[in-house]
Design an enzyme around this catalytic site. Structure first.
Site, short mmCIF file in Angstrom:
data_model
loop_
_atom_site.label_atom_id
_atom_site.label_comp_id
_atom_site.label_asym_id
_atom_site.label_seq_id
_atom_site.Cartn_x
_atom_site.Cartn_y
_atom_site.Cartn_z
N THR A 34 0.81 -1.22 0.00
CA THR A 34 0.00 0.00 0.00
C THR A 34 0.84 1.28 0.00
OG1 THR A 34 -0.13 0.17 2.42
CG2 THR A 34 -1.80 -1.19 1.33
N ASP A 35 0.16 2.36 -0.30
CA ASP A 35 0.77 3.68 -0.18
C ASP A 35 0.54 4.18 1.25
OD1 ASP A 35 -1.88 4.57 -0.05
OD2 ASP A 35 -1.88 5.39 -2.08
N ALA A 36 0.90 5.42 1.52
CA ALA A 36 0.79 5.97 2.87
C ALA A 36 -0.64 6.02 3.38
CB ALA A 36 1.40 7.37 2.91
N GLY A 37 -1.60 6.02 2.47
CA GLY A 37 -3.01 6.06 2.86
C GLY A 37 -3.64 4.70 3.07
N VAL A 88 -3.94 2.37 0.75
CA VAL A 88 -4.57 1.93 -0.49
C VAL A 88 -3.51 1.19 -1.32
CG1 VAL A 88 -5.64 2.72 -2.65
CG2 VAL A 88 -6.24 3.81 -0.48
#
Length: 144
Positions: free
Chosen positions: A22-25, A27
């Site tokens: 995932t990315d920082a969010g 997602v």
């Protein structure tokens, strides 16, 4: 190389989304979907009795992605359990085309059309798929 002892052919692979996907969010990063699809394709071939390492060593043949069309429809998130499916659409003498889907439950997240080419491992030039392997692949085509 095709193994004589076939295991059941998985039409889909279940994967879990981890932080590294995932990315920082939280997602799933878009490129990670490609890795999920690659794993499903490898397991699909393994289910057909195709051991890719043995195929490379014995027949100097590897499969490479020639092209992809992707539609990102909805995001996957941290801890999601996803199903990544593989379906053979077309099979030719030196290539085949697959439909792949990534779903979370009943929700379709990603659809892809993947063109795979057979190439010699030694020089990456196109080469024909052996008749026995071609027959094994064609046995997976759905009749329309």
């Amino acid at each position: 190389m095709i193994s004589e002892s076939r295991i059941p052919n998985p039409q889909s692979l279940v994967v879990r989304v981890y932080w590294e996907d995932t990315d920082a969010g939280g997602v799933v990063y878009h490129a990670q979907y490609l890795a999920f699809m690659e794993r499903a394709r490898s397991e699909w071939l393994r289910g057909l009795g195709v051991e890719q390492t043995a195929l490379r060593e014995a027949e100097d043949l590897v499969f490479v992605v020639r092209g992809m069309e992707l539609d990102f429809l909805a995001p996957a998130r941290l801890d999601d359990q996803l199903s990544v499916s593989v379906r053979l659409l077309q099979c030719r003498g030196a290539s085949f085309t697959l439909a792949q889907r990534i779903e979370r439950g009943d929700a379709l997240l990603v659809e892809a059309k993947v063109r795979i080419a057979a190439v010699r491992a030694s020089d990456f030039r196109p080469c024909p798929i052996a008749d026995t392997l071609l027959a094994r692949l064609r046995s997976q085509m759905e009749s329309s």
